[in-house]
Design an enzyme around this catalytic site. Structure first.
Site, PDB file in Angstrom:
ATOM      1  N   LYS A 121       0.864  -1.200   0.000  1.00  0.00           N
ATOM      2  CA  LYS A 121       0.000   0.000   0.000  1.00  0.00           C
ATOM      3  C   LYS A 121       0.890   1.236   0.000  1.00  0.00           C
ATOM      4  O   LYS A 121       1.912   1.276   0.700  1.00  0.00           O
ATOM      5  CB  LYS A 121      -0.927   0.012   1.222  1.00  0.00           C
ATOM      6  CG  LYS A 121      -1.810   1.257   1.279  1.00  0.00           C
ATOM      7  CD  LYS A 121      -2.968   1.114   2.243  1.00  0.00           C
ATOM      8  CE  LYS A 121      -2.625   1.351   3.692  1.00  0.00           C
ATOM      9  NZ  LYS A 121      -2.079   2.698   3.998  1.00  0.00           N
ATOM     10  N   GLU A 190      -9.621   7.444   3.536  1.00  0.00           N
ATOM     11  CA  GLU A 190      -9.551   7.678   4.988  1.00  0.00           C
ATOM     12  C   GLU A 190     -10.098   9.055   5.346  1.00  0.00           C
ATOM     13  O   GLU A 190      -9.711  10.069   4.750  1.00  0.00           O
ATOM     14  CB  GLU A 190      -8.092   7.534   5.479  1.00  0.00           C
ATOM     15  CG  GLU A 190      -7.983   7.755   6.989  1.00  0.00           C
ATOM     16  CD  GLU A 190      -6.704   7.199   7.615  1.00  0.00           C
ATOM     17  OE1 GLU A 190      -5.942   6.491   6.939  1.00  0.00           O
ATOM     18  OE2 GLU A 190      -6.499   7.489   8.812  1.00  0.00           O
TER      19      GLU A 190
HETATM   20  O1  KIV Z   1      -1.542   2.040   8.755  1.00  0.00           O
HETATM   21  C1  KIV Z   1      -2.746   1.746   8.806  1.00  0.00           C
HETATM   22  O2  KIV Z   1      -3.191   1.119   9.758  1.00  0.00           O
HETATM   23  C2  KIV Z   1      -3.596   2.188   7.710  1.00  0.00           C
HETATM   24  C3  KIV Z   1      -5.071   2.143   7.798  1.00  0.00           C
HETATM   25  C4  KIV Z   1      -5.729   2.242   6.472  1.00  0.00           C
HETATM   26  C5  KIV Z   1      -5.778   1.266   8.669  1.00  0.00           C
HETATM   27  O3  KIV Z   1      -3.078   2.623   6.746  1.00  0.00           O
END
Ligand code: KIV
Length: 293
Positions: A121, A190
């Site tokens: 991510k 978010e």
């Molecule tokens: O680091 C994290 O926990 C996130 C969230 C989307 C839960 O990026």
């Protein structure tokens, strides 16, 4: 295929895409260690994220910025050992994808090769399109993340609601479209208003996963320590608490200490015993030895 699961059970990127097509909600939770990963995986998570929130909830840093690649990798490996079914996504920590492309793709590759993750991510929209596309060139699936991006805390001036003006919300719709075009397989939204999250969810064909983004995303994610109530003082509006583990764990530990102090732990049943004849011979021998000396 992991741990003897059949390929029909294992959650894969195509299965995540299919869930949106079938309007099935996607479940996602963070995990940072082996026991929690096992519990979450066995409870039926679609996606487990080794979030860089590791920094706050496991390592005690004030925000996500200090957490390093090595710390993230260490925890990713532990989570991978506990996860059989869910899709495993590792968060690229701050500065692991900001300096140059070579370093970025090496870091993304390490999560897959050493950590056992199946995707990474990356926070940000337009500014990150190039690095995302280079990571994708390595056959590494990427999850996007827009709205409140905690790695931008200093620029955003805190963990504020994002996309609340027309201009800001149009920018976020554009960023989501761009991320889809770049090739991410899903996008975390978010802390944005639910009307905006709903429009983004309709506008893109890839799944959106909300955290503080209202009811209409394709899936939802929370930080596991928040939904289990590990930090009593931390209660943003979007976190629903399903347990109060800070209190429950504290009570269990206080009870343990009190049992030790009162001589109630361990009990006779919690102790190992010698056969009676050996116990009595041992006692006699020690008593005799003491008498001889
Ligand atoms: O680091 C994290 O926990 C996130 C969230 C989307 C839960 O990026």
């Amino acid at each position: 295929m992991r741990g003897g699961l059949s390929s029909s059970e294992k959650i894969t990127i195509p299965k995540i895409a299919e869930k949106k097509r079938k309007s099935e909600k996607i479940t996602m939770l963070t995990a940072y260690d082996y026991p929690m990963a096992r519990i979450i995986d066995q409870a039926g998570a679609d996606i487990i994220l080794i979030g860089d929130s590791l920094a706050n909830v496991m390592l005690g840093y004030p925000n996500t910025l200090p957490v390093t690649m090595e710390e993230m990798l260490h925890h990713t490996k532990a989570v991978a050992r506990g996860c059989q079914r869910a899709l495993l996504v590792a968060d690229m920590p701050y500065l692991s994808y900001h300096i140059d492309i070579k370093e970025t793709i090496r870091n993304a590759g390490r999560f897959i090769k050493e950590g056992g993750a199946e995707a990474v991510k990356v926070e940000g929209g337009k500014k990150r399109a190039e690095v995302i596309s280079r990571i994708l060139d390595l056959e590494i699936p990427v999850m996007g993340h827009i709205g409140l991006t905690p790695q931008s805390i200093h620029q955003m001036g805190g963990y504020r609601l994002q996309g609340s003006t027309l201009d800001q919300s149009l920018t976020l719709v554009e960023e989501a479209r761009l991320l889809e075009k770049t090739g991410v397989f899903s996008i975390v939204l978010e802390k944005i208003p639910e009307e905006l999250a709903q429009i983004i969810t309709q506008e893109v064909s890839i799944p959106t996963i909300g955290i503080g983004a209202g009811r209409f995303c394709d899936g939802q994610v929370l930080v596991v320590h928040d939904m289990l109530g590990f930090f009593e003082e931390f209660q943003p509006k979007f976190v629903r608490r399903y347990a109060n583990l800070q209190q429950e764990i504290g009570n269990a530990i206080r009870q343990f200490f009190s049992d030790i102090r009162e001589g109630k732990y361990p009990s006779e049943k919690e102790s190992y015993h010698l056969p009676p004849e050996i116990a009595s011979a041992l006692k006699d021998k020690v008593t005799k030895d003491n008498g001889d000396n």
